[in-house]
Scaffold this active site. Sequence first.
Site: not given
Length: 342
Positions: A84, A97, A104, A108, A111, A330
């Site tokens: 995205e 952005c 990822c 975290c 997230c 995100c």
Amino acid sequence: MLSDLSLKELKEYAKDLGLPEYRGSQIFDAIYSGKTLEEISNLPKSVIEQVCKDWPSYKIVKRYDSKDGTKKYIIEFDDAEVVECVLMSYKYGNTLCVSTQVGCRMGCKFCASGLNGLKRNLTSGEMLGQVLLVNKDLGGTVKERKITNIVLMGSGEPLDNYDNVIKFLRLVTSEDGLNISDRNISLSTCGLVPQIHRLAEEGLNITLTISLHAPNDEIRQRTMPIANRYSIKEILDACRNYIDKTKRRVAIEYTLIKNVNDSKACANALISRLKGLLCHVNIIPLNYVKERGLTGTTRKEAYQFVGLLEKGGLSATVRRTMGEDISGACGQLRNSYLGGKA
Ligand code: SAH
């Protein structure tokens, strides 16, 4: 893929195909206009046949428009992976952005991007593709581009995909191309210390943004696995070096998580940690991610936290939230697009 190449490299590419140099420039113009092969009118069929295997096939597969003007895009690559990217309109221009990885691996806890780990790195051309596609969608061209600012704050950890990100930054700041000023670009990292030191040497004077989210290592370790690898001290030392080399103020991101890092003691500890550092602190109430079960503070509490920081001498603001009605944090949008099966 041809969007990985600079103008000079595209001219060489054309030469290698036995074509005159100006064909390289025409290919460059078409790539930077975000054209599909079908949309090209100034190249002969024989040339199209030569370049088609290298032509980028990224495309916008979905766009969500928020009431506040924010637009979120789902972009699909040739292996059907999607990321995205988010366009935010401000008085001074349009900020895009950009995502740097599919998924990822930083893990975290608050997230959504890393919920299923890292799928793969994006190439420099795939990062540039996000900018080119959105620019085209807004009616922009290379000369009159609609995107003025870039933040590397989409899905992924940019410094975990270091070489491709640097190549992307060189492409997007190139005078031949979109020519976006490095002063208008921010790179956000959870704090990969060796790469921050490397970045300081690149001669790219972009804004370094650190996702700190805690005033000490113990609290940081509760939500950010990377905190077991690098200490806050090492991160802030790397920031000092970055400031020294680039003369740029760094940004510190601090997401307020209810009962984790939002106490007055946390504010005071943060003040002593950051005192004397050339920085600005962005406070963001955590965007609730249902898979994570962590809650944010209210905006009122965020303003109170900022008040404490300011009283302690720090420069701090509550980050404006945009596009909340179309999925905030995100990774959220990609996950909902994929029906949670990412
Ligand atoms: N990996 C990079 C860049 C991507 S995340 C980094 O860690 O900085 C962009 C920012 O959004 C980071 O500061 C990240 O910590 C923050 N973020 C992630 N999930 C969030 C959430 N649920 N609510 C608010 N901010 C979040």
